[in-house]
Design a protein around this motif. Sequence first.
Motif, PDB file in Angstrom:
ATOM      1  N   UNK A  27      28.448  -0.419  74.358  1.00 14.07           N
ATOM      2  CA  UNK A  27      27.437  -0.706  73.327  1.00 14.07           C
ATOM      3  C   UNK A  27      26.046  -0.829  73.953  1.00 14.07           C
ATOM      4  N   UNK A  28      25.950  -1.529  75.085  1.00 11.86           N
ATOM      5  CA  UNK A  28      24.658  -1.699  75.746  1.00 11.86           C
ATOM      6  C   UNK A  28      24.094  -0.368  76.233  1.00 11.86           C
ATOM      7  N   UNK A  29      24.960   0.494  76.771  1.00 10.21           N
ATOM      8  CA  UNK A  29      24.498   1.812  77.220  1.00 10.21           C
ATOM      9  C   UNK A  29      24.013   2.651  76.048  1.00 10.21           C
ATOM     10  N   UNK A  30      24.709   2.555  74.912  1.00  8.17           N
ATOM     11  CA  UNK A  30      24.286   3.295  73.723  1.00  8.17           C
ATOM     12  C   UNK A  30      22.915   2.811  73.243  1.00  8.17           C
ATOM     13  N   UNK A  31      22.706   1.487  73.260  1.00  7.24           N
ATOM     14  CA  UNK A  31      21.405   0.940  72.858  1.00  7.24           C
ATOM     15  C   UNK A  31      20.316   1.407  73.802  1.00  7.24           C
ATOM     16  N   UNK A  32      20.612   1.392  75.108  1.00  9.64           N
ATOM     17  CA  UNK A  32      19.619   1.810  76.095  1.00  9.64           C
ATOM     18  C   UNK A  32      19.281   3.288  75.915  1.00  9.64           C
ATOM     19  N   UNK A  33      20.314   4.110  75.650  1.00  8.63           N
ATOM     20  CA  UNK A  33      20.076   5.529  75.419  1.00  8.63           C
ATOM     21  C   UNK A  33      19.235   5.727  74.166  1.00  8.63           C
ATOM     22  N   UNK A  34      19.500   4.953  73.128  1.00  2.67           N
ATOM     23  CA  UNK A  34      18.729   5.049  71.893  1.00  2.67           C
ATOM     24  C   UNK A  34      17.267   4.709  72.155  1.00  2.67           C
ATOM     25  N   UNK A  35      17.015   3.620  72.902  1.00  6.95           N
ATOM     26  CA  UNK A  35      15.642   3.226  73.203  1.00  6.95           C
ATOM     27  C   UNK A  35      14.957   4.296  74.035  1.00  6.95           C
ATOM     28  N   UNK A  63      -1.755   8.690  75.895  1.00  4.95           N
ATOM     29  CA  UNK A  63      -2.020   7.434  75.196  1.00  4.95           C
ATOM     30  C   UNK A  63      -1.450   6.242  75.975  1.00  4.95           C
ATOM     31  N   UNK A  64      -0.208   6.388  76.443  1.00  2.00           N
ATOM     32  CA  UNK A  64       0.418   5.331  77.229  1.00  2.00           C
ATOM     33  C   UNK A  64      -0.345   5.113  78.532  1.00  2.00           C
ATOM     34  N   UNK A  65      -0.750   6.196  79.193  1.00  2.00           N
ATOM     35  CA  UNK A  65      -1.509   6.074  80.445  1.00  2.00           C
ATOM     36  C   UNK A  65      -2.797   5.291  80.234  1.00  2.00           C
ATOM     37  N   UNK A  66      -3.533   5.610  79.181  1.00  2.00           N
ATOM     38  CA  UNK A  66      -4.789   4.911  78.913  1.00  2.00           C
ATOM     39  C   UNK A  66      -4.558   3.436  78.601  1.00  2.00           C
ATOM     40  N   UNK A  67      -3.542   3.163  77.795  1.00  2.00           N
ATOM     41  CA  UNK A  67      -3.235   1.769  77.448  1.00  2.00           C
ATOM     42  C   UNK A  67      -2.797   0.992  78.683  1.00  2.00           C
ATOM     43  N   UNK A  68      -1.957   1.604  79.502  1.00  2.00           N
ATOM     44  CA  UNK A  68      -1.485   0.927  80.714  1.00  2.00           C
ATOM     45  C   UNK A  68      -2.630   0.639  81.674  1.00  2.00           C
ATOM     46  N   UNK A  69      -3.553   1.570  81.814  1.00  2.00           N
ATOM     47  CA  UNK A  69      -4.711   1.349  82.701  1.00  2.00           C
ATOM     48  C   UNK A  69      -5.490   0.115  82.264  1.00  2.00           C
ATOM     49  N   UNK A  82       4.024  -6.011  80.427  1.00  2.00           N
ATOM     50  CA  UNK A  82       4.066  -4.556  80.275  1.00  2.00           C
ATOM     51  C   UNK A  82       5.013  -3.948  81.295  1.00  2.00           C
ATOM     52  N   UNK A  83       4.868  -4.337  82.544  1.00  2.00           N
ATOM     53  CA  UNK A  83       5.717  -3.771  83.595  1.00  2.00           C
ATOM     54  C   UNK A  83       7.180  -4.117  83.368  1.00  2.00           C
ATOM     55  N   UNK A  84       7.457  -5.337  82.924  1.00  2.00           N
ATOM     56  CA  UNK A  84       8.827  -5.751  82.637  1.00  2.00           C
ATOM     57  C   UNK A  84       9.405  -4.910  81.493  1.00  2.00           C
ATOM     58  N   UNK A  85       8.635  -4.714  80.454  1.00  2.00           N
ATOM     59  CA  UNK A  85       9.111  -3.937  79.307  1.00  2.00           C
ATOM     60  C   UNK A  85       9.409  -2.495  79.704  1.00  2.00           C
ATOM     61  N   UNK A  86       8.549  -1.918  80.506  1.00  2.00           N
ATOM     62  CA  UNK A  86       8.780  -0.541  80.955  1.00  2.00           C
ATOM     63  C   UNK A  86      10.055  -0.463  81.778  1.00  2.00           C
ATOM     64  N   UNK A  87      10.206  -1.384  82.719  1.00  2.00           N
ATOM     65  CA  UNK A  87      11.382  -1.374  83.575  1.00  2.00           C
ATOM     66  C   UNK A  87      12.652  -1.586  82.770  1.00  2.00           C
ATOM     67  N   UNK A  88      12.625  -2.529  81.849  1.00  2.00           N
ATOM     68  CA  UNK A  88      13.809  -2.782  81.037  1.00  2.00           C
ATOM     69  C   UNK A  88      14.134  -1.594  80.146  1.00  2.00           C
ATOM     70  N   UNK A  89      13.108  -0.924  79.654  1.00  2.00           N
ATOM     71  CA  UNK A  89      13.338   0.257  78.827  1.00  2.00           C
ATOM     72  C   UNK A  89      13.967   1.389  79.609  1.00  2.00           C
ATOM     73  N   UNK A  90      13.662   1.457  80.886  1.00  2.00           N
ATOM     74  CA  UNK A  90      14.181   2.532  81.721  1.00  2.00           C
ATOM     75  C   UNK A  90      15.506   2.154  82.366  1.00  2.00           C
TER      76      UNK A  90
END
Length: 122
Positions: A27-35, A63-69, A82-90
């Motif tokens: 289930x967790x892998x499916x959620x991660x793939x969906x995200x 857009x993401x690059x500009x926002x992240x900068x 931001x960095x935590x969210x990106x890492x968790x998403x990946x």
Amino acid sequence: MNEQNLRTPTSEEAREMQKKGAEARKRNNEKRKLMSAIYAEFLEKEYNVKTGEGTKKINGSELVNEAMKKIIARGDSSTVSLLREIREGIEGSKVQLSGEVRTGENITEEERKEIFKKLMEK
């Protein structure tokens, strides 16, 4: 203390726990793939962005690059979030990020880079 938690499970109980664990991982892998699919779709699209010169079209990646900068340049708690969210998403939430970021002070670009480097090492 609960004595039931300290005893060794029978082979049948162990199989049942393994089965439940495998189902939860699936289930967790499916959620991660969906995200990941949602992120990929976002990055593929084009967006109208208002600038000082009017409106310009940019893709999701730009857009993401500009926002992240802008967020990373702030050097506050939103940078770490931001960095935590990106890492968790990946990767999923496996690693705990922690660090100290000074706010309200004049921080040089060199100090900001050093803080960022320390955060990324943990």
